[in-house]
Enzyme design. Structure first.
Site, PDB file in Angstrom:
ATOM      1  N   SER A   4      -6.010  -8.634   8.030  1.00 17.50           N
ATOM      2  CA  SER A   4      -4.685  -7.525   8.561  1.00 17.50           C
ATOM      3  C   SER A   4      -5.032  -7.016   9.273  1.00 17.50           C
ATOM      4  O   SER A   4      -5.053  -7.692  10.861  1.00 17.50           O
ATOM      5  CB  SER A   4      -5.900  -6.481   8.023  1.00 17.50           C
ATOM      6  OG  SER A   4      -5.096  -5.198   8.489  1.00 17.50           O
ATOM      7  N   ASP A  34      -7.646   4.920  12.198  1.00 18.57           N
ATOM      8  CA  ASP A  34      -5.939   5.163  12.022  1.00 18.57           C
ATOM      9  C   ASP A  34      -6.178   6.793  11.260  1.00 18.57           C
ATOM     10  O   ASP A  34      -5.628   7.386  11.597  1.00 18.57           O
ATOM     11  CB  ASP A  34      -5.863   4.619  11.529  1.00 18.57           C
ATOM     12  CG  ASP A  34      -5.182   3.377  12.932  1.00 18.57           C
ATOM     13  OD1 ASP A  34      -4.952   3.793  13.599  1.00 18.57           O
ATOM     14  OD2 ASP A  34      -4.591   2.663  12.468  1.00 18.57           O
ATOM     15  N   ARG A  87      -0.506   6.065  17.536  1.00 16.63           N
ATOM     16  CA  ARG A  87      -0.951   7.139  16.463  1.00 16.63           C
ATOM     17  C   ARG A  87      -0.310   7.994  16.905  1.00 16.63           C
ATOM     18  O   ARG A  87       0.190   8.671  15.882  1.00 16.63           O
ATOM     19  CB  ARG A  87      -2.251   7.088  16.097  1.00 16.63           C
ATOM     20  CG  ARG A  87      -2.329   5.557  15.206  1.00 16.63           C
ATOM     21  CD  ARG A  87      -2.017   4.820  15.160  1.00 16.63           C
ATOM     22  NE  ARG A  87      -1.744   3.391  14.048  1.00 16.63           N
ATOM     23  CZ  ARG A  87      -1.338   2.380  13.574  1.00 16.63           C
ATOM     24  NH1 ARG A  87       0.268   2.491  13.721  1.00 16.63           N
ATOM     25  NH2 ARG A  87      -1.754   1.653  12.814  1.00 16.63           N
ATOM     26  N   ASP A  93       0.573  -1.514   0.198  1.00 11.25           N
ATOM     27  CA  ASP A  93       0.424  -0.103   0.176  1.00 11.25           C
ATOM     28  C   ASP A  93       1.050   1.218  -0.264  1.00 11.25           C
ATOM     29  O   ASP A  93       0.515   2.099  -0.766  1.00 11.25           O
ATOM     30  CB  ASP A  93      -1.075  -0.057   1.199  1.00 11.25           C
ATOM     31  CG  ASP A  93      -2.105  -1.288   1.273  1.00 11.25           C
ATOM     32  OD1 ASP A  93      -1.612  -1.799   0.155  1.00 11.25           O
ATOM     33  OD2 ASP A  93      -3.319  -1.418   2.233  1.00 11.25           O
TER      34      ASP A  93
END
Length: 403
Positions: free
Chosen positions: A179, A125, A96, A16
């Site tokens: 994932s 996210d 994050r 990605d």
């Protein structure tokens, strides 16, 4: 479209973000800076440098942030005993704000106009990255390719790689159906059969822990030393914050500890099923509550418990840098000045069992708590007046027929 001369991309080196790096350069006709953070995901990060160089990236940041991650983010959160919706130890959420901080710092260092991330438009996210970025750099431009492009499938991404000469690593064996996101606090699993909340995950999915059934038949003893709410030593060995969490992950995983299967409420509105392994964090929470049980004043402990769900929601929803989280953190940190001492544990087949706790700052008074002769430490007759005063409103309500 805004004029962008340079953008800093949170870059993993995977499919990605490799596509995103080339897409940003072409779509915005800009220079791309890559930033790859080691927060304990357990992967070799130098291949990310090689891939970035192969795409012509000139400014490449690869940084070991493990100590900062645990000391400045994980430890403060655990002082609050934070659990989202009663179960989730916030492993992805807490990483994050650190990544967002470094993105905007690198943007300032390199003179970039924007930052970019690979979070999708359906997840939490994107919110966490962007709220963090705007809180720290209000004028920053954020580019979220998944909200702009039409490359919305793996096949399209692979086709883009082929047409643009982007190398895609060919892995032997079958691709994981899940994932996954990992850091030093946890590893998460989503997708595949997990999208059906009724389906049990395969045991082979779990990477950091054995099943409780396969755990050793003998319990494992641990002694943890706390100083101001943080673990500073294990079995008498002084360790750094990252080393503490690394050690606890290893020993907890070997004893089948830390698995969770949760359906959570995402901030963007949907329910999502995810599985998490947080071995070391599971021990940290249990032990921290144990040392607080003898060192915290009752009402202070209860106040912390009342505020904890709000604190956890702030972390989950991306408000780490908000005024309210900072204010709550000040209260939490102030509460920890006497949270010092030892907690002894046994780990056994998925269970964390507290076997003892002691502290020179303990509020536990054996003379008061004893069931033996009180020797004047506590007059049991005093309880009669205490009960009658507290029962007064209940008796009045009953006399009025309201009970």
């Amino acid at each position: 479209m805004s004029v962008i001369n340079k953008v800093v991309l949170a870059y993993s080196g995977g499919l990605d973000t490799s596509v995103i790096a080339r897409w940003l350069a072409e779509t915005y006709e800009c220079e791309v800076v890559t930033f790859t953070a080691d927060i304990g995901q357990g992967e070799e990060l130098e291949p990310a440098r090689t891939k970035a160089e192969a795409m012509g990236i000139r400014e490449i940041y690869i940084e070991d942030l493990r100590e900062e991650f645990v000391a400045e983010y994980v430890y403060p959160m655990f002082r609050a005993n934070a659990l989202y919706e009663g179960e989730y130890l916030l492993g992805t959420s807490i990483a994050r704000p650190l990544i967002a901080k470094r993105l905007v710092e690198i943007a300032a260092e390199t003179g970039a106009d924007a930052i970019s991330h690979g979070a999708t438009g359906k997840g939490n996210d994107q919110v966490r990255f962007e709220l963090g970025a705007y809180a720290l750099s209000p004028g920053i431009k954020v580019i979220a390719p998944w909200r702009e492009w039409d490359l919305n499938s793996r096949d399209k991404l692979l086709a883009y790689c082929e047409s643009h000469g982007i190398g895609v690593e060919k892995k032997r064996g079958s691709k994981s159906p899940y994932s996954m996101d990992a850091n030093l606090l946890h590893i998460s699993y989503e997708g595949g059969v997990l999208e059906d909340p009724a389906q049990e995950p395969e045991d082979s999915m779990w990477l950091w822990s054995c099943s409780p059934q396969a755990a050793p038949d003998e319990p494992c003893a641990l002694e943890l030393e706390f100083r101001k709410g943080d673990i500073v030593a294990i079995n008498g060995e002084t360790l750094s914050p990252a080393a503490v969490l690394t050690k606890l992950n290893q020993v907890a995983g070997a004893n089948g500890i830390g698995r969770a299967d949760i359906v959570e409420n995402r901030y963007v509105g949907m329910k999502s099923r995810g599985c998490y392994e947080t071995p070391g964090g599971t021990i940290m929470l249990k032990a921290h509550r144990a040392i607080e049980s003898i060192t915290l004043d009752r009402e202070l402990a209860h106040l912390k418990d009342e505020l904890m769900p709000r604190y956890a929601s702030l972390v989950y929803n991306g408000y780490w840098w908000s005024a309210e989280r900072k204010a709550l953190q000040s209260l939490v940190d102030d509460s920890q000045q006497y949270v010092n001492g030892m907690v002894r544990l046994k780990l056994y087949k998925g269970n964390v069992i507290v076997t003892g706790r002691e502290s020179t700052d303990s509020l536990f008074d054996e003379e008061v708590a004893t069931f033996d002769d009180d020797a004047g430490a506590y007059n049991q007759q005093d309880a009669e007046g205490f009960i009658k005063l507290n029962a007064l409103r209940l008796r009045i309500a009953a006399e009025k027929g309201r009970n």
